[in-house]
Design a protein around this motif. Structure first.
Motif, PDB file in Angstrom:
ATOM      1  N   HIS A 129      26.129  -2.849  24.267  1.00  0.00           N
ATOM      2  CA  HIS A 129      25.562  -1.517  24.078  1.00  0.00           C
ATOM      3  C   HIS A 129      24.172  -1.406  23.236  1.00  0.00           C
ATOM      4  O   HIS A 129      23.601  -0.226  23.579  1.00  0.00           O
ATOM      5  N   LYS A 130      23.797  -2.317  22.504  1.00  0.00           N
ATOM      6  CA  LYS A 130      22.470  -2.228  21.861  1.00  0.00           C
ATOM      7  C   LYS A 130      21.375  -2.746  23.000  1.00  0.00           C
ATOM      8  O   LYS A 130      20.117  -2.858  22.339  1.00  0.00           O
ATOM      9  N   THR A 131      21.798  -3.003  24.157  1.00  0.00           N
ATOM     10  CA  THR A 131      20.542  -3.471  24.856  1.00  0.00           C
ATOM     11  C   THR A 131      19.298  -2.309  25.066  1.00  0.00           C
ATOM     12  O   THR A 131      18.312  -2.484  25.057  1.00  0.00           O
ATOM     13  N   PHE A 132      19.809  -1.019  25.064  1.00  0.00           N
ATOM     14  CA  PHE A 132      18.829   0.169  25.353  1.00  0.00           C
ATOM     15  C   PHE A 132      19.431   1.220  24.641  1.00  0.00           C
ATOM     16  O   PHE A 132      20.681   1.584  24.509  1.00  0.00           O
ATOM     17  N   ASN A 133      18.734   1.819  23.531  1.00  0.00           N
ATOM     18  CA  ASN A 133      19.037   2.943  22.814  1.00  0.00           C
ATOM     19  C   ASN A 133      18.094   4.244  23.007  1.00  0.00           C
ATOM     20  O   ASN A 133      17.047   4.225  22.491  1.00  0.00           O
ATOM     21  N   PRO A 134      18.533   5.038  23.831  1.00  0.00           N
ATOM     22  CA  PRO A 134      17.809   6.200  24.017  1.00  0.00           C
ATOM     23  C   PRO A 134      17.549   7.164  22.942  1.00  0.00           C
ATOM     24  O   PRO A 134      18.437   7.605  22.182  1.00  0.00           O
ATOM     25  N   SER A 135      16.134   7.417  22.694  1.00  0.00           N
ATOM     26  CA  SER A 135      15.804   8.258  21.668  1.00  0.00           C
ATOM     27  C   SER A 135      15.225   9.587  22.203  1.00  0.00           C
ATOM     28  O   SER A 135      15.015  10.637  21.389  1.00  0.00           O
ATOM     29  N   GLU A 136      14.877   9.703  23.467  1.00  0.00           N
ATOM     30  CA  GLU A 136      14.410  10.996  24.116  1.00  0.00           C
ATOM     31  C   GLU A 136      14.329  10.858  25.656  1.00  0.00           C
ATOM     32  O   GLU A 136      14.478   9.644  26.146  1.00  0.00           O
ATOM     33  N   ILE A 137      14.340  11.898  26.168  1.00  0.00           N
ATOM     34  CA  ILE A 137      14.483  11.852  27.530  1.00  0.00           C
ATOM     35  C   ILE A 137      13.593  12.994  28.009  1.00  0.00           C
ATOM     36  O   ILE A 137      13.588  14.178  27.682  1.00  0.00           O
ATOM     37  N   ALA A 138      13.033  12.913  29.374  1.00  0.00           N
ATOM     38  CA  ALA A 138      12.269  13.903  29.953  1.00  0.00           C
ATOM     39  C   ALA A 138      12.237  13.778  31.551  1.00  0.00           C
ATOM     40  O   ALA A 138      12.438  12.612  32.062  1.00  0.00           O
ATOM     41  N   VAL A 139      12.130  14.848  32.034  1.00  0.00           N
ATOM     42  CA  VAL A 139      11.931  14.801  33.805  1.00  0.00           C
ATOM     43  C   VAL A 139      10.729  14.975  34.177  1.00  0.00           C
ATOM     44  O   VAL A 139      10.052  16.019  33.733  1.00  0.00           O
ATOM     45  N   HIS A 140      10.131  14.330  35.131  1.00  0.00           N
ATOM     46  CA  HIS A 140       8.602  14.382  35.564  1.00  0.00           C
ATOM     47  C   HIS A 140       8.732  15.705  36.316  1.00  0.00           C
ATOM     48  O   HIS A 140       9.645  15.939  37.373  1.00  0.00           O
ATOM     49  N   PRO A 141       8.149  16.722  36.270  1.00  0.00           N
ATOM     50  CA  PRO A 141       8.053  18.096  37.008  1.00  0.00           C
ATOM     51  C   PRO A 141       7.796  17.823  38.383  1.00  0.00           C
ATOM     52  O   PRO A 141       8.101  18.911  38.950  1.00  0.00           O
ATOM     53  N   LYS A 142       7.270  16.858  38.910  1.00  0.00           N
ATOM     54  CA  LYS A 142       6.840  16.755  40.347  1.00  0.00           C
ATOM     55  C   LYS A 142       8.025  15.772  41.104  1.00  0.00           C
ATOM     56  O   LYS A 142       7.839  16.292  42.126  1.00  0.00           O
ATOM     57  N   THR A 143       8.107  14.781  40.775  1.00  0.00           N
ATOM     58  CA  THR A 143       8.908  13.715  41.297  1.00  0.00           C
ATOM     59  C   THR A 143      10.485  13.767  40.867  1.00  0.00           C
ATOM     60  O   THR A 143      11.229  13.285  41.819  1.00  0.00           O
ATOM     61  N   ASN A 144      10.654  14.539  39.798  1.00  0.00           N
ATOM     62  CA  ASN A 144      12.138  14.591  39.274  1.00  0.00           C
ATOM     63  C   ASN A 144      12.682  13.111  38.862  1.00  0.00           C
ATOM     64  O   ASN A 144      13.916  13.202  38.613  1.00  0.00           O
TER      65      ASN A 144
END
Length: 288
Positions: free
Chosen positions: A206-221
Motif C-alpha cells: 500500500h506504500k507503493t503510491f501515496n496520493p497527495s493531490e488530485i486534479a482533472v484535466h479540463p479538456k481531456t478529463n
C-alpha cells in the motif's frame, strides 16, 4: 620505520576507500535527485511568502488568482499570480490539518486529513456560510487530495495511506448533495501492482503510491494524481486506466502537495518549504 610506513599506508588506503564510497553515494544521490527532470519544463516559478510555507493545496480561481490552504491554519489564502502576493485571507475554521481545496461554482471546499469536509458557500460574499461534513473517511486514511470533476459531477478524493484493501488506492466520489462518499465503492482504482509502478514497490504494497493531490484535466478529463512523499505524477485516462507515471526530481519538487489546472489546461504544482522557500511552478510535461 617499517611499521610506521605500514600504518601510514594503511591509513591512506582507508581514507581513499572512504572517499570512493562517499563519492559513489553522492553520485547515486544526485542521480536519484535529478532523475525525472527531463520529463517536463518549468516555464515560471513563484516563491511564496512564509504564511504558505506549509502549503498543502491550491485551486484555480481566475486568470491571476489561486486559492491556497496550508496544513496548520483554517485560512484560505488568495494568492495573486501577477502581484506575487497574498491579497485576501478567508478564515473558515481553527487550527487543524487541512490538505486539499476545490472549487465548484461559487463555493470552496477544503478537506481535512481525517476526512472532514468544509464547505465555504458563496465565498466571495461577506455573508458567506461555512459548514462541515463527515465524508465517511477516517484519520487512518490520511486524506490529502480534493478536486471537482465536471465529468463526474462530484468532488474526487483518494486516501494517501490506508484504503479498504492494500492492493489499490481508490479515487472516490463525494456527492455534492450529501457531501459523503461510498468508502466501499471507489469510482476509479490505482492498482498498486500495476506494471508502471513496479519499480516503486516496497515491502508494504500500500506504500507503493501515496496520493497527495488530485486534479482533472479540463479538456481531456484525464485524472492527474500527485505524490509528495516520493515525488511522482500519475496520469489516468478519463475511464481510470493508468496511462503513465512520471518521477519528479527532488530539486524542483522537494515536497509537491498541491496541484490545479487553469481553464486553459495550464498545470500548476505547489511545494512546501523544504530547506528553502515554498513555491508554485507552472509546469508542462513532455508526453511521448
Amino acid at each position: 620505520m617499517r611499521k610506521s610506513s605500514l600504518f601510514i599506508g594503511l591509513f591512506v588506503t582507508i581514507l581513499i576507500g572512504i572517499g570512493i564510497i562517499g563519492f559513489s553515494k553522492v553520485s547515486q544521490a544526485n542521480a536519484e535527485i535529478t532523475e525525472g527532470s527531463d520529463n517536463y519544463t518549468i516555464s515560471e516559478t513563484w516563491e511564496l511568502p512564509t504564511e504558505l510555507d506549509e502549503i498543502s493545496g491550491i485551486v484555480w480561481i481566475d486568470a491571476h488568482t489561486l486559492a491556497c490552504v496550508q496544513d496548520e491554519n483554517g485560512i484560505i489564502y488568495m494568492y495573486d499570480l501577477d502581484e506575487r502576493s497574498i491579497t485576501e485571507e478567508i478564515p473558515f475554521a481553527g487550527n487543524g490539518d487541512y490538505e486539499g481545496i476545490a472549487l465548484h461554482n461559487t463555493d470552496l471546499y477544503v478537506m481535512q486529513s481525517d476526512g472532514l469536509l468544509y464547505e465555504i458557500k458563496d465565498w466571495r460574499e461577506t455573508n458567506r456560510t461555512i459548514s462541515s461534513y463527515k465524508t465517511g473517511f477516517e484519520a487512518a486514511n490520511n486524506m490529502e487530495s480534493l478536486t471537482y470533476s465536471a465529468k463526474d459531477k462530484s468532488l474526487l478524493t483518494a486516501p494517501k495511506d490506508k484504503d479498504a484493501h492494500d492492493e489499490f488506492k481508490g479515487i472516490y466520489k463525494i456527492s455534492m448533495t450529501s457531501k459523503t462518499a461510498d468508502v466501499n465503492s471507489p469510482t476509479y482504482k490505482i492498482e498498486m501492482n500495476a506494471e508502471a509502478l513496479n519499480k516503486y514497490q516496497g515491502k508494504k504494497l500500500h506504500k507503493t503510491f501515496n496520493p497527495s493531490e488530485i486534479a482533472v484535466h479540463p479538456k481531456t478529463n484525464d485524472i492527474y494524481v500527485l505524490e509528495g512523499k516520493n515525488p511522482k505524477l500519475l496520469i489516468l485516462d478519463q475511464h481510470g486506466t493508468l496511462k503513465t507515471v512520471y518521477k519528479l526530481d527532488e530539486i524542483n519538487f522537494p515536497q509537491p502537495e498541491g496541484m490545479t489546472f487553469s481553464d486553459d489546461a495550464d498545470l500548476y504544482i505547489s511545494n512546501e518549504a523544504v530547506n528553502g522557500t515554498a513555491s508554485i511552478h507552472l509546469v508542462e510535461f513532455k508526453f511521448n
